[in-house]
Design a protein around this motif. Structure first.
Motif, short mmCIF file in Angstrom:
data_model
loop_
_atom_site.label_atom_id
_atom_site.label_comp_id
_atom_site.label_asym_id
_atom_site.label_seq_id
_atom_site.Cartn_x
_atom_site.Cartn_y
_atom_site.Cartn_z
N THR A 5 41.76 49.91 36.73
CA THR A 5 42.93 50.31 35.95
C THR A 5 43.62 51.49 36.62
O THR A 5 44.85 51.53 36.71
CB THR A 5 42.53 50.67 34.51
N ALA A 6 42.84 52.45 37.11
CA ALA A 6 43.42 53.62 37.79
C ALA A 6 44.16 53.21 39.06
O ALA A 6 45.14 53.87 39.45
CB ALA A 6 42.32 54.63 38.12
N ALA A 7 43.72 52.12 39.68
CA ALA A 7 44.38 51.64 40.91
C ALA A 7 45.59 50.77 40.60
O ALA A 7 46.25 50.26 41.50
CB ALA A 7 43.39 50.86 41.76
N GLY A 8 45.89 50.59 39.30
CA GLY A 8 47.07 49.82 38.93
C GLY A 8 46.81 48.35 38.66
O GLY A 8 47.75 47.58 38.44
N HIS A 9 45.56 47.94 38.66
CA HIS A 9 45.23 46.55 38.38
C HIS A 9 44.81 46.42 36.91
O HIS A 9 44.16 47.31 36.37
CB HIS A 9 44.08 46.06 39.26
N PRO A 11 42.41 44.53 34.86
CA PRO A 11 41.24 43.65 35.02
C PRO A 11 40.92 42.84 33.77
O PRO A 11 39.94 43.09 33.09
CB PRO A 11 40.14 44.66 35.35
N ASP A 12 41.76 41.85 33.48
CA ASP A 12 41.58 41.07 32.26
C ASP A 12 40.21 40.41 32.19
O ASP A 12 39.56 40.43 31.14
CB ASP A 12 42.65 39.98 32.13
N LEU A 13 39.77 39.82 33.27
CA LEU A 13 38.49 39.14 33.25
C LEU A 13 37.35 40.11 32.96
O LEU A 13 36.46 39.82 32.15
CB LEU A 13 38.25 38.41 34.57
N ILE A 14 37.39 41.28 33.58
CA ILE A 14 36.35 42.28 33.34
C ILE A 14 36.43 42.77 31.91
O ILE A 14 35.42 42.89 31.22
CB ILE A 14 36.50 43.46 34.34
N GLU A 19 34.30 42.86 26.36
CA GLU A 19 34.49 42.65 24.92
C GLU A 19 33.48 41.64 24.38
O GLU A 19 32.93 41.82 23.29
CB GLU A 19 35.92 42.17 24.63
N ILE A 20 33.24 40.58 25.13
CA ILE A 20 32.24 39.58 24.71
C ILE A 20 30.86 40.21 24.64
O ILE A 20 30.15 40.06 23.65
CB ILE A 20 32.26 38.36 25.66
N ASN A 21 30.48 40.95 25.69
CA ASN A 21 29.17 41.60 25.69
C ASN A 21 29.04 42.58 24.53
O ASN A 21 28.00 42.64 23.87
CB ASN A 21 28.93 42.34 27.01
N ASN A 22 30.09 43.34 24.27
CA ASN A 22 30.04 44.33 23.18
C ASN A 22 29.94 43.67 21.82
O ASN A 22 29.45 44.29 20.87
CB ASN A 22 31.26 45.25 23.24
#
Length: 155
Positions: A5-9, A11-14, A19-22
């Protein structure tokens, strides 16, 4: 995820994976409630044993474990939850989470959740776990540690 996110991407998949794991502790609790209801068990005040509290099998580390979230989700349904683990340090669990690990008595539980399949638990087979259940109690094998036919519910 933070670095991406800090690099401007974005990361929807991540993010979705996280969210699933949580949400797996709550989803696991909901699956158990559905299975218990289908089997005719009363949910309110049902006794549930969670077998295993460490982050992973055959390791005493309790950091980042989701087992306490699972216990909380079950308690929100009105269940009484005990936790047992042969690898975790009982004093550390009590100090970090305020929970006392127990030596589970036989014939006590409406359901048992095998959350962390330590090798000593698995090598003994499913019968010692089933012995902790009341007649008709459910064995929920979260990690598919035993063959499918030896558990009542799996993820």
């Amino acid at each position: 995820m933070h670095r991406a996110t800090a690099a401007g991407h974005i990361p929807d998949l991540i993010r979705i994976g996280r969210e699933i794991n949580n949400g797996m502790a709550r989803e696991s609790a909901n699956r158990l409630v559905r299975a218990m209801t289908k089997a005719g068990h009363q949910i309110l005040n049902a006794r549930v044993l969670i077998q295993g509290v460490t982050f992973k099998e055959n390791c005493p580390d309790i950091r980042n474990t989701k087992v306490f979230e699972l216990a909380t989700a079950l308690q929100e349904w009105g269940m009484e939850v005990d936790i047992s683990d042969s690898w975790a340090d009982p004093d550390e669990v009590d100090h970090e989470y305020g929970i006392r690990l127990i030596q589970a008595p036989k014939g006590t539980y409406d359901a048992l959740i095998l959350a962390v399949p330590h090798s000593n638990t698995i090598s003994a087979g499913s019968e010692p776990l089933r012995a902790l259940l009341k007649q008709g109690g459910l064995l929920f094998d979260l990690k598919a540690a035993f063959p499918k036919e030896l558990s009542d519910l799996r993820l």
